[in-house]
Design a protein around this motif. Structure first.
Motif, PDB file in Angstrom:
ATOM      1  N   UNK A   1       5.465  23.090  29.148  1.00 39.51           N
ATOM      2  CA  UNK A   1       6.163  23.778  30.229  1.00 39.51           C
ATOM      3  C   UNK A   1       7.274  24.649  29.641  1.00 39.51           C
ATOM      4  N   UNK A   2       7.416  25.852  30.183  1.00 41.45           N
ATOM      5  CA  UNK A   2       8.427  26.811  29.706  1.00 41.45           C
ATOM      6  C   UNK A   2       8.247  27.137  28.227  1.00 41.45           C
ATOM      7  N   UNK A   3       6.978  27.081  27.767  1.00 41.37           N
ATOM      8  CA  UNK A   3       6.625  27.395  26.383  1.00 41.37           C
ATOM      9  C   UNK A   3       7.309  26.464  25.377  1.00 41.37           C
ATOM     10  N   UNK A   4       7.698  25.278  25.838  1.00 43.02           N
ATOM     11  CA  UNK A   4       8.386  24.339  24.959  1.00 43.02           C
ATOM     12  C   UNK A   4       9.821  24.707  24.692  1.00 43.02           C
ATOM     13  N   UNK A   5      10.302  25.770  25.333  1.00 42.40           N
ATOM     14  CA  UNK A   5      11.674  26.238  25.118  1.00 42.40           C
ATOM     15  C   UNK A   5      12.612  25.494  26.065  1.00 42.40           C
ATOM     16  N   UNK A   6      12.749  24.200  25.792  1.00 44.46           N
ATOM     17  CA  UNK A   6      13.579  23.316  26.616  1.00 44.46           C
ATOM     18  C   UNK A   6      14.325  22.350  25.716  1.00 44.46           C
TER      19      UNK A   6
ATOM     20  N   UNK B   1      14.524  20.351  15.778  1.00 48.25           N
ATOM     21  CA  UNK B   1      14.226  20.947  17.080  1.00 48.25           C
ATOM     22  C   UNK B   1      13.528  22.283  16.867  1.00 48.25           C
ATOM     23  N   UNK B   2      12.302  22.406  17.364  1.00 49.25           N
ATOM     24  CA  UNK B   2      11.492  23.609  17.177  1.00 49.25           C
ATOM     25  C   UNK B   2      11.712  24.600  18.308  1.00 49.25           C
ATOM     26  N   UNK B   3      11.885  24.115  19.522  1.00 49.57           N
ATOM     27  CA  UNK B   3      12.071  24.942  20.711  1.00 49.57           C
ATOM     28  C   UNK B   3      10.859  25.841  20.925  1.00 49.57           C
ATOM     29  N   UNK B   4       9.705  25.224  20.894  1.00 50.06           N
ATOM     30  CA  UNK B   4       8.451  25.925  21.117  1.00 50.06           C
ATOM     31  C   UNK B   4       7.382  24.926  21.498  1.00 50.06           C
ATOM     32  N   UNK B   5       6.165  25.394  21.784  1.00 46.66           N
ATOM     33  CA  UNK B   5       5.111  24.511  22.284  1.00 46.66           C
ATOM     34  C   UNK B   5       4.417  23.728  21.183  1.00 46.66           C
ATOM     35  N   UNK B   6       5.187  22.872  20.504  1.00 45.97           N
ATOM     36  CA  UNK B   6       4.677  22.109  19.362  1.00 45.97           C
ATOM     37  C   UNK B   6       5.038  20.641  19.544  1.00 45.97           C
ATOM     38  N   UNK B   7       4.024  19.783  19.657  1.00 47.65           N
ATOM     39  CA  UNK B   7       4.208  18.347  19.865  1.00 47.65           C
ATOM     40  C   UNK B   7       3.859  17.588  18.596  1.00 47.65           C
ATOM     41  N   UNK B   8       4.702  16.633  18.238  1.00 49.30           N
ATOM     42  CA  UNK B   8       4.419  15.714  17.132  1.00 49.30           C
ATOM     43  C   UNK B   8       4.028  14.364  17.709  1.00 49.30           C
ATOM     44  N   UNK B   9       2.832  13.889  17.382  1.00 50.02           N
ATOM     45  CA  UNK B   9       2.367  12.574  17.822  1.00 50.02           C
ATOM     46  C   UNK B   9       2.555  11.592  16.675  1.00 50.02           C
ATOM     47  N   UNK B  10       3.300  10.525  16.934  1.00 49.57           N
ATOM     48  CA  UNK B  10       3.654   9.539  15.914  1.00 49.57           C
ATOM     49  C   UNK B  10       3.145   8.177  16.363  1.00 49.57           C
ATOM     50  N   UNK B  11       2.492   7.466  15.475  1.00 51.35           N
ATOM     51  CA  UNK B  11       1.907   6.163  15.807  1.00 51.35           C
ATOM     52  C   UNK B  11       2.870   5.035  15.466  1.00 51.35           C
ATOM     53  N   UNK B  12       2.911   4.010  16.334  1.00 51.60           N
ATOM     54  CA  UNK B  12       3.716   2.823  16.057  1.00 51.60           C
ATOM     55  C   UNK B  12       2.909   1.572  16.422  1.00 51.60           C
ATOM     56  N   UNK B  13       3.414   0.401  15.968  1.00 46.33           N
ATOM     57  CA  UNK B  13       2.708  -0.859  16.210  1.00 46.33           C
ATOM     58  C   UNK B  13       3.485  -1.847  17.076  1.00 46.33           C
ATOM     59  N   UNK B  14       4.803  -1.756  17.116  1.00 47.64           N
ATOM     60  CA  UNK B  14       5.608  -2.697  17.896  1.00 47.64           C
ATOM     61  C   UNK B  14       6.653  -1.936  18.708  1.00 47.64           C
TER      62      UNK B  14
END
Length: 496
Positions: free
Chosen positions: A294-299, A399-412
């Motif tokens: 949303x809003x090109x990730x500029x949030x 902070x990128x301020x753009x449409x870029x998501x980082x998916x990080x895996x966790x166990x607990x």
């Protein structure tokens, strides 16, 4: 009736754009005739050559604001009288909603559907909300010795400079000038040079509504204008929304000058935690997509880190890819477009450099990863997500301020909370769980000013204060707490 793509395009072609500063009682050019180019990021076309204010304009505006505040033409009005004028201002914003929404979209690149449904109505709502609040907020009678009468009252702080960002130009400006005007202050708005057009237009509407001369002024320009306001000895308060780096400079200028009240709403790297017992993975993935695209990730609140439990990672990624398809960029003037253009070439190049950095550091693309619609000469980037092997990659921390998501895996859960809090920021966070106890426990442990449970970026109501922990700033926008920022407490003790 909603306008079509063609109708918005025709309206854009005929739009008359005001490009001048607003000082005192009207629009004016910069004394040295200096201007900067305001460019449509969706096609590279020049919209206007906007007045670039300098020291002379800053001094004139501050002098006008000081005189207007000191003579009580606004602060001396009864709260109900100020409320009536501010309600007229809100009504004018609504009456000119198509014009303001179009200015917002052409200037900043956001979809017209968002400008018409979020930004402009949100600004009108903000002004109206504070107008309705000011005659209902009183002071205190202190419990003191019976031979005394003790009063605790709030007074307007004086001349307020509001330095506002380019990502939600009209909305973020209203979050500053709405409560500041309601409290009785004189306000000088310094819009971002990347998106100054709605603030300039608002100044004329404010005057038309009956806000007195010198009480609402707008100074377009670059960072030098914000610096001059922050350093000015006759500015009593400065409210800033923007990057943490610039916020630190603003705080330094305030300390260097008159120790003016300084309120900062800064950056974020917000975690969106998807626990093993997430009630609906597909809904969580759709919310995660909305939270970053949303809003090109500029949030500043963008949910740029999705922390996903290992057991639900694969279905989450599959649902995320599907959700991302709905955000492929398009013409911002098309009501069907959900993601528009990046605000300018500087930000566009910055976002693409982060995408390249993610690849070079070993993150795996889930979707996107490239520029889009290059044939338009616009600044478009695909909705992009990375599956990150560890949480300390550059794209996971900065902070990128753009449409870029980082998916990080966790166990607990403990690991998720540790990763979530391992950042210099603390603006927002979210957790998805079916267990109400877990929801409360995790929310308490997250160091963030706003925590959503089983949703993301919900609750646009003005009753919620907005701001962050740590280097995400200080103070709060929205809610009655925002009124406190623009007032001074006074104790009056009367001996009987």
């Amino acid at each position: 009736m909603a306008r079509t793509h063609q109708e918005w395009t025709q309206l854009a072609d005929s739009l008359q754009i005001e490009h001048r500063a607003f000082i005192g009682d009207g629009y004016c050019e910069a004394a040295d005739a200096r201007t900067f180019d305001c460019v449509n990021p969706a096609n590279g076309r020049l919209l206007a050559k906007v007045a670039w204010c300098g020291e002379g304009e800053v001094n004139r505006a501050v002098s006008q604001a000081r005189a207007a505040f000191d003579d009580g033409r606004w602060s001396g009005l009864a709260p109900l009288a100020r409320a009536r004028i501010l309600k007229r201002f809100a009504a004018l914003i609504r009456a000119h909603s198509d014009e303001l929404a179009l200015l917002e979209t052409l200037d900043m690149g956001k979809p017209i559907g968002d400008s018409t449904s979020v930004d402009v109505p949100g600004a009108a709502y903000c002004v109206e909300w504070f107008a309705e609040a000011i005659d209902k907020v009183g002071g205190e009678v202190a419990p003191v010795d019976p031979r005394l009468v003790g009063l605790v009252t709030r007074e307007p702080v004086g001349v307020v400079a509001a330095v506002v960002p380019w990502n939600f130009p009209i909305l973020m400006a209203s979050w500053k000038f709405g409560p500041a005007l309601a409290a009785g202050n004189a306000v000088i708005v310094k819009p971002s040079e990347k998106s100054p057009l709605t603030a300039i237009r608002l100044a004329g509407l404010a005057r038309e509504a009956g806000i007195p001369e010198g009480i609402f002024q707008v100074l377009p320009g670059a960072g030098d204008v914000g610096r001059l306001l922050a350093l000015h000895m006759e500015v009593d308060c400065i409210a800033f929304t923007g990057s943490t780096g610039v916020g630190k400079l603003i705080a330094g200028y305030a300390a260097e000058s008159n120790l003016k009240r300084t309120w900062l709403e800064l950056g974020g790297k917000s975690p969106n935690i998807i626990l093993e017992d997430c009630p609906d993975i597909e809904r969580a993935a759709r919310a995660a997509a909305g939270g970053i695209f949303f809003n090109m990730g500029e949030m500043c609140t963008a949910g740029s880190r999705a922390l996903v439990h290992r057991s639900v990672k694969e279905p989450f990624l599959a649902a995320l890819r599907k959700a991302a398809e709905g955000y492929y960029p398009g013409d911002p003037l098309n009501p069907a477009t959900r993601m528009g253009a990046i605000v300018d070439r500087i930000q566009y190049d910055k976002v693409l450099s982060y995408i390249a950095k993610g690849r070079s550091e070993g993150a795996q693309l889930v979707c996107g990863g490239s520029a889009a619609l290059s044939e338009t000469e616009g600044l478009f980037i695909e909705p992009t997500a990375f599956d990150c092997p560890k949480p300390d990659l550059t794209i996971c921390r900065e902070e990128i301020f753009g449409p870029v998501l980082s998916v990080i895996t966790f166990d607990t859960v403990d690991e998720a909370v540790r990763i979530a809090n391992d950042t210099e920021y603390g603006l927002a966070a979210a957790v998805w769980t079916s267990n109400v106890s877990t929801a409360h426990q995790v929310a308490r442990r997250l160091r963030a000013g706003t925590v959503w449970v089983n949703c993301y970026d919900e609750g646009g109501d003005m009753n919620f204060p907005f701001g962050g922990f740590k280097q995400s700033g200080n103070g709060r926008d929205k809610s009655l707490h925002a009124l406190e920022k623009y007032t001074e407490l006074k104790s009056t003790v009367i001996k009987l």
